[in-house]
Motif scaffolding. Structure first.
Motif, PDB file in Angstrom:
ATOM      1  N   ILE A   1     -53.658 -40.981  62.260  1.00 47.12           N
ATOM      2  CA  ILE A   1     -52.912 -40.755  61.185  1.00 47.12           C
ATOM      3  C   ILE A   1     -52.564 -41.979  60.544  1.00 47.12           C
ATOM      4  CG2 ILE A   1     -50.587 -39.869  60.113  1.00 47.12           C
ATOM      5  CD1 ILE A   1     -50.525 -37.984  62.577  1.00 47.12           C
ATOM      6  N   VAL A   2     -53.018 -42.068  59.310  1.00 47.52           N
ATOM      7  CA  VAL A   2     -52.552 -43.342  58.493  1.00 47.52           C
ATOM      8  C   VAL A   2     -51.220 -42.940  57.562  1.00 47.52           C
ATOM      9  CG1 VAL A   2     -54.667 -44.547  58.382  1.00 47.52           C
ATOM     10  CG2 VAL A   2     -54.396 -42.493  56.747  1.00 47.52           C
ATOM     11  N   LEU A   3     -50.508 -43.974  57.336  1.00 44.84           N
ATOM     12  CA  LEU A   3     -49.514 -43.955  56.214  1.00 44.84           C
ATOM     13  C   LEU A   3     -49.854 -44.761  55.134  1.00 44.84           C
ATOM     14  CD1 LEU A   3     -46.016 -44.190  58.096  1.00 44.84           C
ATOM     15  CD2 LEU A   3     -47.254 -42.303  57.344  1.00 44.84           C
ATOM     16  N   VAL A   4     -50.107 -44.301  53.990  1.00 46.37           N
ATOM     17  CA  VAL A   4     -50.586 -44.984  52.825  1.00 46.37           C
ATOM     18  C   VAL A   4     -49.438 -45.148  51.873  1.00 46.37           C
ATOM     19  CG1 VAL A   4     -52.367 -45.164  51.224  1.00 46.37           C
ATOM     20  CG2 VAL A   4     -52.897 -43.997  53.272  1.00 46.37           C
ATOM     21  N   SER A   5     -49.111 -46.189  51.393  1.00 46.57           N
ATOM     22  CA  SER A   5     -48.132 -46.524  50.435  1.00 46.57           C
ATOM     23  C   SER A   5     -49.092 -47.016  49.168  1.00 46.57           C
ATOM     24  CB  SER A   5     -47.039 -47.427  50.605  1.00 46.57           C
ATOM     25  OG  SER A   5     -46.535 -47.713  49.632  1.00 46.57           O
ATOM     26  N   ASP A   6     -49.562 -45.997  48.150  1.00 44.66           N
ATOM     27  CA  ASP A   6     -50.016 -46.311  46.695  1.00 44.66           C
ATOM     28  C   ASP A   6     -48.911 -46.403  45.734  1.00 44.66           C
ATOM     29  OD1 ASP A   6     -49.769 -43.885  46.542  1.00 44.66           O
ATOM     30  OD2 ASP A   6     -51.823 -43.386  45.522  1.00 44.66           O
ATOM     31  N   LEU A   7     -49.205 -46.532  44.605  1.00 47.65           N
ATOM     32  CA  LEU A   7     -47.997 -46.678  43.845  1.00 47.65           C
ATOM     33  C   LEU A   7     -47.404 -45.264  43.553  1.00 47.65           C
ATOM     34  CD1 LEU A   7     -49.585 -49.113  41.292  1.00 47.65           C
ATOM     35  CD2 LEU A   7     -47.582 -49.679  42.516  1.00 47.65           C
ATOM     36  N   LEU A   8     -48.066 -44.377  43.445  1.00 47.52           N
ATOM     37  CA  LEU A   8     -47.571 -43.174  43.409  1.00 47.52           C
ATOM     38  C   LEU A   8     -46.621 -42.743  44.386  1.00 47.52           C
ATOM     39  CD1 LEU A   8     -47.223 -40.440  41.737  1.00 47.52           C
ATOM     40  CD2 LEU A   8     -49.047 -39.661  43.184  1.00 47.52           C
TER      41      LEU A   8
ATOM     42  N   ALA B   1     -59.102 -49.091  50.132  1.00 50.67           N
ATOM     43  CA  ALA B   1     -57.786 -49.657  50.801  1.00 50.67           C
ATOM     44  C   ALA B   1     -57.530 -48.749  52.370  1.00 50.67           C
ATOM     45  CB  ALA B   1     -56.760 -49.581  50.034  1.00 50.67           C
ATOM     46  N   VAL B   2     -57.953 -47.818  52.263  1.00 53.12           N
ATOM     47  CA  VAL B   2     -57.334 -47.014  53.628  1.00 53.12           C
ATOM     48  C   VAL B   2     -58.797 -47.063  54.529  1.00 53.12           C
ATOM     49  CG1 VAL B   2     -57.188 -44.602  54.667  1.00 53.12           C
ATOM     50  CG2 VAL B   2     -55.957 -45.362  52.469  1.00 53.12           C
ATOM     51  N   LEU B   3     -59.890 -46.709  54.052  1.00 48.90           N
ATOM     52  CA  LEU B   3     -61.098 -46.877  55.110  1.00 48.90           C
ATOM     53  C   LEU B   3     -61.479 -48.406  55.182  1.00 48.90           C
ATOM     54  CD1 LEU B   3     -63.017 -43.760  54.368  1.00 48.90           C
ATOM     55  CD2 LEU B   3     -61.283 -44.206  56.061  1.00 48.90           C
ATOM     56  N   GLY B   4     -61.439 -49.095  54.073  1.00 52.99           N
ATOM     57  CA  GLY B   4     -61.783 -50.539  54.209  1.00 52.99           C
ATOM     58  C   GLY B   4     -61.188 -51.364  55.043  1.00 52.99           C
TER      59      GLY B   4
ATOM     60  N   THR C   1     -47.634 -39.973  53.577  1.00 54.87           N
ATOM     61  CA  THR C   1     -48.660 -39.819  54.612  1.00 54.87           C
ATOM     62  C   THR C   1     -50.279 -39.686  53.951  1.00 54.87           C
ATOM     63  OG1 THR C   1     -49.498 -38.365  56.484  1.00 54.87           O
ATOM     64  CG2 THR C   1     -48.568 -37.401  54.470  1.00 54.87           C
ATOM     65  N   GLY C   2     -51.171 -40.042  54.613  1.00 59.06           N
ATOM     66  CA  GLY C   2     -52.575 -40.064  54.126  1.00 59.06           C
ATOM     67  C   GLY C   2     -53.277 -39.062  54.926  1.00 59.06           C
ATOM     68  N   ASP C   3     -52.861 -38.059  55.307  1.00 59.79           N
ATOM     69  CA  ASP C   3     -53.435 -37.263  56.277  1.00 59.79           C
ATOM     70  C   ASP C   3     -52.818 -35.697  55.969  1.00 59.79           C
ATOM     71  OD1 ASP C   3     -54.768 -37.153  59.402  1.00 59.79           O
ATOM     72  OD2 ASP C   3     -53.459 -35.423  58.889  1.00 59.79           O
ATOM     73  N   VAL C   4     -53.706 -34.955  55.608  1.00 60.97           N
ATOM     74  CA  VAL C   4     -53.663 -33.615  55.237  1.00 60.97           C
ATOM     75  C   VAL C   4     -52.670 -32.694  56.053  1.00 60.97           C
ATOM     76  CG1 VAL C   4     -55.145 -33.346  53.252  1.00 60.97           C
ATOM     77  CG2 VAL C   4     -55.759 -32.815  55.649  1.00 60.97           C
TER      78      VAL C   4
ATOM     79  N   SER D   1     -51.705 -49.750  53.583  1.00 62.68           N
ATOM     80  CA  SER D   1     -52.131 -48.581  54.540  1.00 62.68           C
ATOM     81  C   SER D   1     -51.786 -49.013  56.001  1.00 62.68           C
ATOM     82  CB  SER D   1     -53.439 -48.087  54.402  1.00 62.68           C
ATOM     83  OG  SER D   1     -54.184 -47.704  55.520  1.00 62.68           O
ATOM     84  N   ILE D   2     -51.155 -48.260  56.719  1.00 60.40           N
ATOM     85  CA  ILE D   2     -51.245 -48.504  58.233  1.00 60.40           C
ATOM     86  C   ILE D   2     -51.579 -47.379  59.240  1.00 60.40           C
ATOM     87  CG2 ILE D   2     -49.452 -50.355  58.018  1.00 60.40           C
ATOM     88  CD1 ILE D   2     -47.421 -48.365  59.319  1.00 60.40           C
ATOM     89  N   ALA D   3     -52.475 -47.694  60.134  1.00 60.23           N
ATOM     90  CA  ALA D   3     -52.633 -46.677  60.877  1.00 60.23           C
ATOM     91  C   ALA D   3     -51.803 -46.551  62.216  1.00 60.23           C
ATOM     92  CB  ALA D   3     -54.232 -46.952  61.644  1.00 60.23           C
ATOM     93  N   MET D   4     -51.158 -45.358  62.348  1.00 60.17           N
ATOM     94  CA  MET D   4     -50.240 -45.186  63.212  1.00 60.17           C
ATOM     95  C   MET D   4     -50.861 -45.287  64.727  1.00 60.17           C
ATOM     96  SD  MET D   4     -47.118 -44.167  62.121  1.00 60.17           S
ATOM     97  CE  MET D   4     -47.605 -45.813  61.531  1.00 60.17           C
ATOM     98  N   GLY D   5     -50.042 -45.859  65.489  1.00 59.17           N
ATOM     99  CA  GLY D   5     -50.635 -46.214  66.713  1.00 59.17           C
ATOM    100  C   GLY D   5     -51.773 -46.946  66.899  1.00 59.17           C
ATOM    101  N   GLY D   6     -51.992 -47.611  65.794  1.00 60.83           N
ATOM    102  CA  GLY D   6     -53.234 -48.528  65.818  1.00 60.83           C
ATOM    103  C   GLY D   6     -54.624 -47.740  65.923  1.00 60.83           C
ATOM    104  N   TRP D   7     -54.469 -46.614  65.861  1.00 55.46           N
ATOM    105  CA  TRP D   7     -55.795 -45.548  65.627  1.00 55.46           C
ATOM    106  C   TRP D   7     -56.524 -45.793  64.261  1.00 55.46           C
ATOM    107  CZ3 TRP D   7     -57.088 -45.327  70.587  1.00 55.46           C
ATOM    108  CH2 TRP D   7     -56.150 -45.217  71.683  1.00 55.46           C
TER     109      TRP D   7
END
Ligand code: NA
Ligand code: NA
Lengths: 90, 157, 151, 506, 137, 766, 115
Positions: free
Chosen positions: D72-79, D500-503, D128-131, D60-66
């Motif tokens: 906005i986070v980009l999340v790559s889980d297996l799916l 993984a995203v919040l932790g 994306t991890g953001d609706v 998971s990476i937080a765009m812009g470091g926020w």
């Protein structure tokens, strides 16, 4: 004093808005409606400024500026349409 | 030279917009104004030919506003009174004004003047057609408009 | 209705266009602090050109712009995308903003940043897109009229 | 902070915007088309590898470091990573296929940039991890698809596009409304954050209400019953490379979103929501396959089959057992490859015979046996014939159904499998076995003569590669199964994703 | 003090706007309506803008107010001209008490040409040459 | 073992190339593979006799319990030997039969794939591997049956075979999965055979029916038998292979294989017993009616398949022994007969047996071989077929509840088959020479070697029955019955009831042969028989399918946009609205209605604009009204603290108006297309959607969110984001990715518009 | 205010759906425009409607003085407005071209791709 003035002006403007909407609906020609639309945008400019005064927020003046600009554009656009002889279907 | 005046003007507008008349904002305004001009001026001749008239145009604005107030009172009267007293019609005004700026300014002023509204200019640019609310005394109206034209020409020549 | 369009509009447009363009730059640059920003600025700029189009024609507007709006569009998208990269070179996440406030002679302190680059990208895209659309439409219309005329 | 999660979005964006900058240079665009999609494929494979080998199996990476949940986070889980790889494969295959098949006109009017940006939208949606950000990506890919759809300006394209555009816009608006309501209810847009906030809500029923809106919206995107009309109306109209790209990827975004939302966010009332999904799945399978049975045009048959196959995937989600989810994921992987490949084959058939109408073409098995083989592999795979990829997908899902004793849906799945075979065999019998009808022979001969060997080779390359993947997914199903299994495990346990995203970022 | 001035200007501006709107409803034909809306609208809007500038009493805001005013005053007549012209050419009907129409006799609608009276007198059935578009060419 | 099974697939890839490079001799060379396999399987016999069953495992997809595991016991070895042995001759035979055929390379490829698949079916231990191979036989046989694919009839026949067998196959898949569940997650045959309690599985009946649906369709049991005669559309080598040792035997194999696990119940007994017997009777009856040389043989195959099924159903020791013997006998004679039929058809140019006659001189070897094989078919001593038939009678006579039923049908079948055998063996060869399309002479070696060897084996096994018994049948019977059975095969077992029945069959059968023309004429007076068959059902089903498909498409995908939208809207309203109703009932929180007067006007502006836009008859007025509504929306934004939104809304609204005006230029005026009733309906639908949205807003607005993430964004905006316009900071920094997507949307739209306008199909055509 | 806006938004949605059902391609597009306006207002309403507290920070401050209206829905709506502008621009031109090609305003006469 200014508060009352803004409230009264807002009332006046909404009255003007209502009247203009009547013209917009009545027409009868497209040009009439365009006239009404342009007036509506002008009323909206006044409205926004009055509102800015009422809430004491100057940045709203910018909105009015942009609106003044674009209301003109819409009118010119319509005029061009009419000029080029599009169907007026009234 | 005309370009330079334009540029100064734009710099001033910029400074006004940003609301700070510091040297920095004027320089910035000059730069941006230059960029815009350098861009627009590629259709150069048109922009520059009348640019020196701009100060006069601005000066004339006050006259303009006065006309505006006058005409409004007249219209207000017409709108607010219950019956219509108008005798409207379209008249053609032969023009002495020759440049675009003169004609445009005249037309706009006429629109602002009490009871008149510019419709269009003939293709040979020698006649302005005007819609007027009161044409009982066409000669008086004609004279009034010619006087306005004279003032415009003198301002913009 | 007359084939030439309105002289009055043309004259007014020559006065308004530079003002509108300047205004659009203004809206662009101070958008981070007050209402405005790349999108609105781009629309204002496009409005200026559209006005020119209404007063004159598509052909002349195109030559006034000088560049094909599609190129502006591409450059804008590229700039906006690329503006996310400098941060990554410094090991930050994509789109981490970098701020650089040099003091220039005469101009004083200038706020330069990747968000500004981003906003400029937005500006170019909006300007390019709207002009692409408007010019294409007006051009097609003019072309159609020409054919009618020739018939 | 690593860039790799963002790369599958950045690469097509860069390639797309550069292609636009070089709008006058088709050669550059072509090269960028292949290089850009090739880079995308590489990046996506790297991403999947890194995700799979990550201890959490979620990057998971937080765009812009926020930090999440604020930016906005980009999340790559297996799916997500799996879907991205599939997008990469599809993009690359289509780009190569485009070289010989896309006309100069289409190139000049932005075919390649549109293709890149479509891929960017698709990858964005997957990662994306953001609706709300999801909504944006969906719009990106949608508008790209609009533009690709009308390239050519033919009447059919216009008519199809009107339906496609209007119905998809309706879907987007529903999505936007649902996102708005979600924010209004929870005050967050981050998916991981939503898990906890939804759970903490007093009125769980409202969560289900919003879930319904998402379901309808994604249902339209996925072309599920009764929301699929836009698809058969439009998919057979654009250039065939575009059809293939659409067939492989577009509806899968809807399916992916259903999987994401109804495994991560909306599991509070599985008995209700997933039951509805199950009914939808059943009807989707049946109506799609029957629709195909009524068609005699190559691409229309394939289009209706997309609908029917979507039903299988949704069935996997709806049954919601670990095995069923495995099946769903497996099915998606298989289907993207196979369905796109069938469209590519239809394109070759068109270039050899000058028509997509089965009644106008024939004799290909006599003249082009290799093409017959290349058709049979994906076609039989689609129909679920073992040991090709489709069989295993179907098998896993049906096995899950049998284990859960959901006999109705199992029966539907089996019957639909048979009818799928029927349609594929119809194509086979008509286009390949039947002799070329004499009244259309002239046209066919003219078309065949116009195709140079080099063009044909370029067309067949991606088809062959995709067919090889199909065979590999079938014969080498074990690693694919393991991957799908791991993805399904994650879906069954939202907490992995949330942590993984919040932790990491808090 | 500023507030009071602003209040007065504001009210006057508002009143003018209403008058314009009233005119838009009451006047009998397009041109006459435009006499009302253009003048009253521009003046009303301008006054309201000035009121805003006065009220906030900051140079920055005042400049904005003036910019609005300038813009309204610059564009208003042009817009009015555009609609009036377009309305005329598309045949918006005149009030039945309209006395005369000089334009009609000078217009060649099919040829898209508007003659001046002088030109007509000189007997040019068709323009010999297109007049220069503007002084720039 | 793995290599043995898969070698066919490997050769399948090489066969076309080999064939092309070797030309005429390819058949002989390619036959080395099946011959080698045959030898390999022979080598397994000692081990199987010793240990009973051997399982081998090669992992494939262990996660899904799919492994390449093989079960080698008497049953599978019997089948494997038949497949590879007969396969050897078929490959050689095909080289002669299809001599010079352009499709021969492809034929060999598919043939090897088919052979391999068939071996896979009979050798697999894993249920799913078995299924995989099972389906492969369906597909490859489809390609083989449709060999003459430019012929419409052949395509149709191939499809029929495929459709029926795959339909059954899918049922079988469900059945196998249930079987595995019933066995507690056991996916190997050996495991399932060893597990108890299958019959306590609550869905036992469904499971058995599903499995039988698979085996009955594959093995052409009534009422699914109709596809098999049609499969004769295939070239003769294919028919010979399909009918004797492969394809149709797969069903029998599976029933035999599962007999120990599933058998012994009434369901099993009656299903197999009754359907088998009826199939047996139907097959022989139809064989007697046929005049086509291959049709006759095909129906006799159905007879054999029915017999085998019936015997497995009866399930006694004797029945199982009979089944295995019959299986072997049938494979030998049927392969020989089919190949001979091919020789006849190849040499004479006709398939109609009534048009052949007096060929014994031209084709002496064919004649003799045919006689031997036909004797075995008829069940006459000293051939192995006789032994098998006697055993069958023996079994039916002790058939429990079905004794009478099966015995009577068996006798009738035997009579008819006797006649058929006589017809086949004698009719073409004796009597006067008739004119045939081609002038006949003896077939080539490649086409005769198979029949001769196989017919000879029928004779050898008949005379020396202990050979097959010891080598194979003992072990096979053990596998099928589940435990060893003590039996011995004799040609002569004294005078008993079976022998009596055989005698009756022979006498009446020969009479029927003598008066065959009369019998045929009799059948022709009963044409209704043709219309009775289940094949009509199949046709109806297919027609119905197409009708249903077209009907559904007409109803659903009807092209009417409004129907699509209505469906979408109503689906939304139904799902969301119902859920809302269920979860919140009718209590709608109204909240505080605090509206200032000018706000009412703003709202009024929006509503007036929107409503006027919907009712006006002029499209430009609609645009103007839309603009008005847009201004209203902008005012709302301004009134409620969103200056950026207000500005943007105004700009966008203006541009939209300009765009609409530019575009509407050439569009027609509004026409009212719909009736008042339609409008009312639409208004109601629209209102339901609007109402839903209103409710959603009210319900959601009622929720108080504790800490929206935006609070943090506001805190960060200036210190971290360096901007005082928070909305803009969100747009270009916190959520820059949204904005990036957004501008790409705008750019894409522009590209699309540009292409639409500039790239005109009409222009290009001109 | 919100309950009133809820009703307004509902009416906007209804009007747009009604327009989309009218068979005319022009009305279809007008319906789509109304639809996106309605959706934006819906988000705005749900986000909470606060008078006179724009999320702007005065110079010298670190937070908006006197509280603020939630800026996030505003940013979302802004994005949505722009997106729907792009999409609608496309749709508008699409109907224009469709009309040119098909010479029909009636959607019921545009069925060739379905049937
Ligand atoms: Na902004
Ligand atoms: Na945004």
């Amino acid at each position: 004093m200014i508060e009352w003035a803004t409230i009264i002006t807002l009332m006046l403007l909404t009255l003007a808005l209502a009247l203009t909407v009547v013209r917009l609906i009545l027409g009868p020609s497209l040009a009439d409606r365009v006239v009404a639309l342009e007036l509506i945008s002008l009323i909206a400019v006044s409205f926004i400024i009055t509102y800015a005064i009422q809430v004491g927020r100057a940045p709203f003046m910018d909105v009015a500026l942009v609106l003044a600009l674009t209301g003109f554009m819409a009118t010119v656009g319509f005029a061009r349409f009419l000029e080029r002889g599009g169907h007026t279907d009234e | 030279m005309k370009m330079f005046i334009w540029n100064i003007l734009l710099a001033l507008v910029w400074a006004m917009l940003t609301g700070s008349f510091t040297a920095g904002s004027l320089v910035a305004g000059f730069i941006f104004g230059y960029l815009v001009l350098a861009f627009v001026a590629r259709l150069s001749d048109q922009t520059t030919s009348y640019s020196r008239k701009i100060p006069e145009v601005i000066g004339f604005t006050f006259f303009y506003i006065w006309e505006l107030i006058q005409s409004n009172l007249r219209v207000a009267y017409e709108v607010l009174t219950p019956s219509h007293h108008m005798k409207p019609g379209v008249i053609g005004l032969p023009l002495d004004a020759t440049t675009d700026a003169q004609i445009t300014m005249l037309a706009n002023l006429i629109t602002m003047t009490p009871g008149t509204l510019s419709l269009d200019v003939s293709n040979d640019r020698r006649m302005l057609f005007i819609h007027a609310m009161y044409i009982e005394d066409e000669n008086a109206l004609h004279a009034e408009l010619k006087e306005l034209e004279r003032r415009v020409i003198s301002l913009l020549s | 209705m007359t084939a030439m369009g309105s002289l009055i509009l043309r004259t007014a447009t020559r006065l308004l266009l530079p003002l509108l363009l300047l205004f659009s730059l203004f809206v662009l640059l101070r958008g981070h602090d007050e209402p405005g920003g790349g999108f609105i600025a781009g629309l204002v700029g496009a409005t200026g050109f559209a006005l020119y189009l209404f007063a004159f024609d598509a052909e002349r507007t195109r030559s006034l712009m000088g560049v094909d709006p599609r190129l502006l569009l591409g450059l804008g998208l590229f700039a906006a995308t690329v503006s996310g990269l400098p941060g990554t070179l410094l090991g930050h996440a994509f789109y981490t903003s970098l701020w650089w406030t040099p003091t220039l002679p005469l101009l004083g302190e200038v706020k330069l940043s990747t968000p500004l680059l981003f906003d400029i990208g937005v500006y170019l895209v909006v300007l390019g897109s709207v002009m692409t659309i408007v010019l294409a439409l007006a051009g097609a219309e003019e072309k159609a009229e020409e054919t009618t005329w020739n018939r | 902070m690593s860039l790799e999660v963002a790369l599958p979005i950045i690469i097509p964006f860069l390639a797309g915007s550069l292609s636009l900058v070089f709008y006058r240079a088709p050669l550059v665009q072509r090269w960028l088309g292949v290089a850009g999609t090739g880079a995308l494929l590489l990046a996506s494979i790297v991403l999947l590898y890194r995700t799979y080998t990550d201890p959490d199996q979620v990057l998971s990476i937080a765009m812009g470091g926020w930090p999440a949940p604020y930016g906005i986070v980009l999340v790559s889980d297996l799916l997500g990573a799996i879907m991205t790889v599939l997008a990469g494969i599809m993009g690359f295959a289509t780009a190569v296929y485009s070289l010989p098949t896309i006309s100069r006109d289409h190139e000049a009017f932005g075919y390649y940039p549109l293709m890149h940006l479509l891929l960017a939208g698709v990858c964005g949606a997957f990662l994306t991890g953001d609706v709300f950000n999801l909504y944006v990506w969906v719009e990106v890919l949608l508008v790209a698809s609009f533009a690709l759809l009308i390239l050519g300006g033919e009447r059919a394209q216009m008519e199809g596009a009107i339906k496609y555009v209007a119905l998809n816009l309706l879907s987007s608006i529903l999505l936007l409304v649902a996102v708005g309501l979600t924010y209004g209810m929870t005050g967050t847009l981050n998916m991981a954050d939503l898990v906890g906030r939804f759970a903490a809500m007093e009125n769980q029923g409202l969560v289900t209400v919003v879930a319904m809106l998402f379901m309808v919206s994604f249902g339209i995107k996925a072309a599920a019953f009764p929301l699929f009309f836009w698809l058969p109306a439009a998919y057979h109209t654009p250039p065939v490379a575009v059809s293939a790209l659409f067939a492989g990827l577009l509806t899968k975004v809807g399916v992916y979103a259903l999987f994401r939302f109804f495994s991560l966010l909306f599991t509070q009332d599985v008995g209700y929501t997933h039951e509805i999904l199950l009914w939808g799945a059943g009807f989707t399978m049946i109506t799609g396959v029957l629709g195909a049975a009524a068609q005699y045009e190559f691409r229309r048959i394939l289009s209706f089959h997309i609908v029917s196959q979507i039903g299988y995937m949704i069935m996997g989600l709806a049954l919601f057992s670990p095995l069923a989810l495995v099946g769903g994921v497996f099915y998606i992987m298989h289907h993207i490859i196979v369905k796109a490949n069938l469209f590519l084959v239809s394109g070759v058939v068109y270039f050899l015979r000058g028509s997509y109408e089965l009644k106008h073409i024939g004799g290909l098995w006599r003249t082009h046996p290799w093409l017959g083989l290349l058709f049979l592999i994906p076609a039989l795979s689609l129909a679920g014939v073992p040991p090709l990829s489709g069989f295993f997908g179907k098998y896993i899902i049906i096995r899950a159904g049998v284990e859960q004793e959901s006999w109705g849906i199992v029966a539907v799945a089996l019957v639909v499998g048979l009818l799928t075979l029927y349609s594929m065999i119809k194509i086979w019998a008509e286009a390949f076995w039947k002799a070329q009808p004499e009244e259309h022979e002239e046209r066919a001969r003219a078309f065949e003569a116009a195709v140079s060997g080099k063009r044909l080779t370029l067309m067949v390359l991606p088809i062959g590669a995709l067919a090889a993947i199909t065979v590999f997914i079938g014969l080498g199903a074990q690693p694919i199964y393991e991957l799908a299994y791991a993805a399904a495990e994650q879906m069954r346990d939202p907490q992995i994703y949330v942590n993984a995203v919040l932790g990491d970022t808090q | 003090m500023n507030e009071s001035i602003a209040a007065v200007i504001l009210l006057i501006g508002g009143a003018f706007v209403v008058i314009g709107a009233l005119g838009a409803v009451r006047m009998p034909d397009l041109m006459l309506r435009m006499h009302a809306t253009t003048k009253a609208g521009i003046l009303g809007g301008g006054l309201v803008a000035i009121a805003g500038g006065v009220f906030f009493n900051e140079s920055e805001v005042m400049v904005r107010a003036l910019a609005i005013l300038a813009f309204v005053v610059l564009t208003g007549p042009v817009a009015a001209h555009m609609i009036a012209r377009a309305g005329y050419f598309t045949g918006a009907p005149f009030w039945e008490r309209t006395l005369k129409d000089d334009l009609r006799s000078n217009l060649d609608k099919a040829g898209g040409y508007l003659y001046s009276a002088q030109e007509q007198r000189e007997g040019k059935g068709r323009p010999q040459q297109q007049a220069p578009r503007d002084d720039g060419e | 073992m793995l290599l043995a099974v898969l070698s066919g697939f490997i050769l399948c890839a090489l066969a076309p190339w080999l064939t092309r490079s070797l030309g005429d001799r390819a058949g002989w060379l390619l036959a080395i593979l099946p011959a080698g396999l045959f030898a390999y399987f022979l080598g397994w016999i000692p081990e199987v006799i010793e240990t009973g069953a051997v399982t081998l495992q090669y992992p494939w997809i262990p996660g899904l319990d799919i492994n390449l595991s093989f079960l080698v016991d008497g049953l599978s070895l019997l089948f494997a030997l038949l497949i590879s042995g007969i396969g050897t001759f078929i490959i050689i035979y095909a080289g002669g039969y299809l001599h010079g055929d352009p499709y021969l390379p492809r034929f060999y490829a598919i043939m090897f794939a088919f052979t391999a698949a068939m071996l896979g079916v009979v050798l697999s231990d894993n249920l799913l591997t078995l299924f995989v191979f099972w389906e492969l036989t369906s597909i490859t046989s489809y390609l083989l049956i449709g060999y003459h694919h430019e012929d419409k009839e052949a395509r149709w026949c191939a499809l029929q075979g495929l459709f029926v067998t795959v339909a059954g196959g899918l049922a079988l898949l469900a059945g196998l999965l249930m079987l595995a569940v019933a066995a507690g997650g056991e996916y190997t045959l050996s495991g399932i055979l060893a597990s108890d309690g299958l019959q306590e599985y609550p869905f036992y009946t469904a499971m058995v029916l599903a499995i039988l649906a698979g085996t009955f369709t594959k093995s052409a049991q009534v009422p699914f038998h109709f596809w098999l005669p049609n499969a004769m559309a295939a070239p003769t080598p294919v028919s010979a292979f399909l009918h004797s040792a492969t394809m149709v035997k797969a069903g029998v194999y599976l029933m035999a294989r599962l007999n120990p696990a599933l058998g012994g119940t009434e369901l099993w007994f009656y299903m197999l017993g009754i359907f088998g017997a009826v199939t047996m009777f139907t097959g022989s009856f139809m064989a007697l009616r046929s005049t086509g040389i291959k049709a006759m043989l095909a129906y006799s195959t159905i007879m054999a398949l029915g017999t085998l099924t019936m015997l497995i159903g009866i399930g006694t020791e004797a029945a199982i022994v009979a089944a295995m013997a019959f299986l072997l006998a049938h494979a030998l004679y049927k392969a020989a007969l089919f190949m001979l039929a091919g020789v006849l058809d190849h040499e004479t140019g006709t398939k109609d047996i009534t048009r052949m006659g007096g060929l014994r001189r031209a084709m002496p070897i064919t004649f003799v071989t045919a006689c031997v094989a036909a004797l075995s078919l008829a069940g006459l001593p000293p051939l192995f077929g006789f032994i098998a038939k006697e055993l069958m009678f023996e079994a039916t006579l002790h058939g429990g509840a079905l004794t009478t039923f099966t015995t009577v049908l068996a006798l009738l079948s035997a009579i008819m088959i006797m006649a058929v055998a006589a017809i086949f063996a004698l009719r073409p060869f004796i009597g006067a020479r008739t004119e045939t399309p081609k002038s006949p002479h003896e077939g080539p070696l490649s086409m005769l070697i198979g029949p001769v060897v196989l017919a000879a084996l029928s004779l050898v096994f008949g005379v020396a029955a202990f050979i097959p018994e010891a080598a194979l049948l003992q072990a096979a019977v053990t596998a099928v019955h589940g435990r060893p059975v003590d039996f011995h095969l004799y040609l002569w077992h004294g005078v008993n009831v079976p022998l009596l029945l055989s005698a009756i069959a022979i006498v009446i059968g020969l009479l029927a042969f003598r008066f065959w023309d009369a019998v045929l004429a009799g059948f022709r007076r009963m044409p209704f028989i043709d219309r009775l068959g289940p094949e009509r059902g199949y046709e109806r089903l297919m027609d119905g399918l197409v009708w249903l498909a077209e009907w559904q498409t007409r109803v659903l995908q009807n092209g009417y946009m409004s129907n699509y939208i209505i469906t979408l809207v109503l689906t939304t309203v139904a799902l969301t609205g119902w859920t809302l109703f269920v979860h919140t009932g009718t209590a709608i929180p109204l909240g505080d209605i605090n509206v200032r007067i000018y706000e009412w006007f703003t709202v009024g502006l929006i509503l007036a604009g929107a409503l006027f836009a919907t009712i006006t008859g002029s499209r430009l007025t609609a645009v103007a009204a839309l603009g008005m509504a847009g201004f209203g929306v902008a005012l709302v934004f301004v009134e409620f603290s969103a200056p950026d939104l207000g500005t943007t809304q105004i700009m966008v609204e203006t541009l939209t108006v300009i765009l609409l005006v530019l575009v509407l230029y050439r569009l027609p005026a509004f026409v009212n297309f719909s009736s008042p009733g339609t409008r009312l309906r639409d208004a109601l639908i629209a209102a339901s959607f609007g109402g839903l949205m209103t409710l959603l807003i009210l319900v959601v607005h009622d929720i108080n969110v504790a800490e929206p993430i935006s609070d943090q964004l506001v805190q960060w905006s200036y210190p971290e984001g360096h901007g005082r316009n928070i909305v803009n900071v969100i747009l270009v920094d916190f959520r820059a990715l949204d904005t990036l997507g957004e501008i790409f949307v705008v750019g894409l739209a522009a590209i699309g518009v540009y292409a639409m306008i500039q790239l005109r199909a009409e222009d290009r055509r001109q | 205010m919100e309950p009133v806006m809820a009703v307004v938004v509902g009416i906007l949605f209804a009007a747009s759906i009604y327009m989309m059902l009218r068979r005319s391609i022009v009305k279809l597009v007008i319906g789509l425009i109304l639809l996106s306006n309605a959706a934006n207002l819906l988000i705005f309403t749900i986000g909470g409607m606060v008078r006179g507290l724009p999320p702007l920070i005065a110079e010298g401050d670190k937070l908006p003085a006197g509280g603020w209206a939630d800026p996030l829905p505003q940013a979302l709506i802004l994005t949505a407005i722009v997106i729907s502008f792009g999409v609608l621009a496309f749709a508008v031109v699409l109907i224009h071209r469709a009309y040119e090609v098909v010479q029909e305003d009636d959607l019921n006469k545009m069925r060739s791709t379905d049937t």
